[in-house]
Design a protein around this motif. Structure first.
Motif, short mmCIF file in Angstrom:
data_model
loop_
_atom_site.label_atom_id
_atom_site.label_comp_id
_atom_site.label_asym_id
_atom_site.label_seq_id
_atom_site.Cartn_x
_atom_site.Cartn_y
_atom_site.Cartn_z
N HIS A 1 9.27 13.09 1.06
CA HIS A 1 8.91 12.08 0.07
C HIS A 1 8.90 12.75 -1.29
CE1 HIS A 1 5.71 9.90 -2.33
NE2 HIS A 1 6.70 9.01 -2.21
N HIS B 1 9.86 3.95 -3.95
CA HIS B 1 9.58 5.21 -3.27
C HIS B 1 10.88 5.99 -3.14
CE1 HIS B 1 5.63 3.56 -2.24
NE2 HIS B 1 6.25 2.46 -1.82
N ALA C 1 4.27 6.63 4.68
CA ALA C 1 4.17 7.11 6.06
C ALA C 1 5.14 6.37 6.97
CB ALA C 1 2.73 6.95 6.55
N ASP D 1 0.84 -1.19 0.00
CA ASP D 1 0.00 0.00 0.00
C ASP D 1 0.88 1.24 0.00
OD1 ASP D 1 -1.51 2.24 1.61
OD2 ASP D 1 -3.07 0.90 0.81
N ARG D 2 0.68 2.13 -0.98
CA ARG D 2 1.56 3.28 -1.17
C ARG D 2 1.55 4.21 0.03
NH1 ARG D 2 0.86 8.49 -2.54
NH2 ARG D 2 2.54 9.54 -3.68
N GLU D 3 0.38 4.61 0.52
CA GLU D 3 0.30 5.59 1.59
C GLU D 3 0.89 5.05 2.89
OE1 GLU D 3 -3.70 6.87 2.00
OE2 GLU D 3 -3.79 7.83 0.02
#
Length: 394
Positions: free
Chosen positions: A102, A115, A80, A74-76
């Motif tokens: 980021h 990322h 985080a 999951d990206r978010e």
């Protein structure tokens, strides 16, 4: 059927039998070869399948390791969680004015997401090294893609890092990275720091001096002696010397030349630890144990009594012998019964006379004595006579 026709029929029949046997043998041979080929192909196919199975197992094991080290798919959640990790990292290591951002997240098909993060701040060099050590000691699936270190006006170093972290698509959101330290970096911070700080960027790694002398030297009781401990430095750096612990009181060492001076007061064997340190960067040190063996003074021999007569007074020229290329003067020393055979250029010392043969011919020999040339003929004068004349002419 005539006999001839019967023989002809037998010959044709025999030929047909041979041809038939040959054909059957060929068919058998081809069938056998086909069987061997098929068996070999099957073995190779089996080997290929086993290799693929092994590669698949290794790939599955590798992917298992990647999943343990990966951020969530999951990206978010991944951004985080990793941003929080970076902030804690720069604060714990003592980075001043930390800046963590980021930058972007780039999907790579359906396999993973890369990322990109930016990390900045200022610190001294040891703090920067602690930051790098802590980063690589964390077993995330991450890397430093770019690192820039510049001096700042405050005297610290301005550090900017571009960091890539990977999140595999198959890793669930609740997955956590193992807290076990990574095997990819030395767990000892001192060893990690030493490899970076103790490095000269302007020449090859400094090598320690090498000992190339004699590890055992001799000394005499009550006599002052010197000996040089021979160390060589491959990079020609100056070397500084010092004595190790527990060196004997009678031993001294020159710090610049490496010369040992000692005046022992008793016999025995003594060990001296010599330490040689070069002035390269970082400085390297070599230690060598040198043994000093102390002996009693040698017993002086009484001087031999001087001879009551001079051998030169009993030496005469007895013959002049012609060889293939030159002449030889035969001089007989009557007191010892020896005959010296001298050629041009030969030096001699007989009794009190020392000289060199300058010329030899069929009539006489020319001798150079005390810088004067004199002639000695067979059976006339002695060697001492002609030497005396040379002194008188001088």
């Amino acid at each position: 059927m005539t006999q001839r026709e019967r023989f002809l029929a037998m010959a044709i029949g025999g030929l047909l039998v041979v041809v038939g046997l040959q054909w059957m043998f060929t068919q058998y041979k081809n069938a056998k070869q086909d069987r061997i080929t098929k068996i070999a192909n099957l073995k190779q196919t089996s080997l290929d399948l086993n290799t693929r199975l092994l590669e698949g197992a290794m790939a599955e094991r590798q992917m298992g390791e990647y999943r343990v080290r990966s951020l969530p798919g999951d990206r978010e959640i991944a951004v985080a969680r990793y941003s929080s990790y970076l902030l804690d990292l720069v604060k714990e290591t003592g980075i001043n004015t930390p800046d963590v951002r980021h930058v972007n997240s780039t999907p790579m098909k359906d396999l993973y997401t890369r990322h990109r993060f930016s990390v900045g701040g200022s610190a001294d060099l040891p703090t920067v090294i602690r930051l790098l050590h802590s980063f690589y000691a964390t077993d995330y699936l991450h890397r430093i893609a770019d690192l820039t270190i510049k001096p700042s006006r405050t005297g610290d170093l301005r550090v900017t890092m571009a960091v890539d972290a990977i999140g595999l698509s198959t890793v669930p959101a609740e997955a956590t990275v193992s807290e076990a330290p990574s095997w990819r970096v030395d767990p000892d911070m001192t060893a990690y720091e030493s490899a970076i700080l103790n490095r000269n960027f302007f020449e090859p790694p400094n090598k320690a001096p090498r000992f190339g002398g004699d590890s055992q030297i001799e000394g005499i009781v009550g006599r002052r002696s010197t000996a040089r401990v021979n160390f060589a430095d491959e990079e020609d750096h100056p070397i500084e010397y010092e004595l190790g612990e527990d060196a004997p009181d009678f031993v001294e060492l020159d710090a610049q030349s490496g010369t040992l001076s000692f005046e022992p007061k008793e016999t025995g064997e003594f060990e001296v630890l010599v330490r040689a340190t070069d002035k390269g960067y970082p400085a390297q040190t070599t230690e060598q144990v040198v043994k000093i063996r102390v002996n009693e003074p040698p017993v002086e021999k009484e001087p031999e009594p001087e001879p009551k007569f001079d051998h030169a007074s009993q030496t005469v020229l007895t013959a002049l012998v012609q060889g293939r290329d030159d002449w030889t003067a035969w001089m007989n020393v009557r007191t010892s019964g020896k005959t010296l055979k001298l050629r041009v250029g030969d030096r001699f010392e007989i009794g009190t006379v020392t000289g060199e043969v300058a010329e030899v011919n069929r009539k006489y020999v020319v001798l150079e004595i005390d810088g004067q040339r004199v002639v000695l003929s067979p059976g006339k004068d002695t060697l001492r006579d002609v030497a005396q004349r040379a002194k008188e002419d001088d």
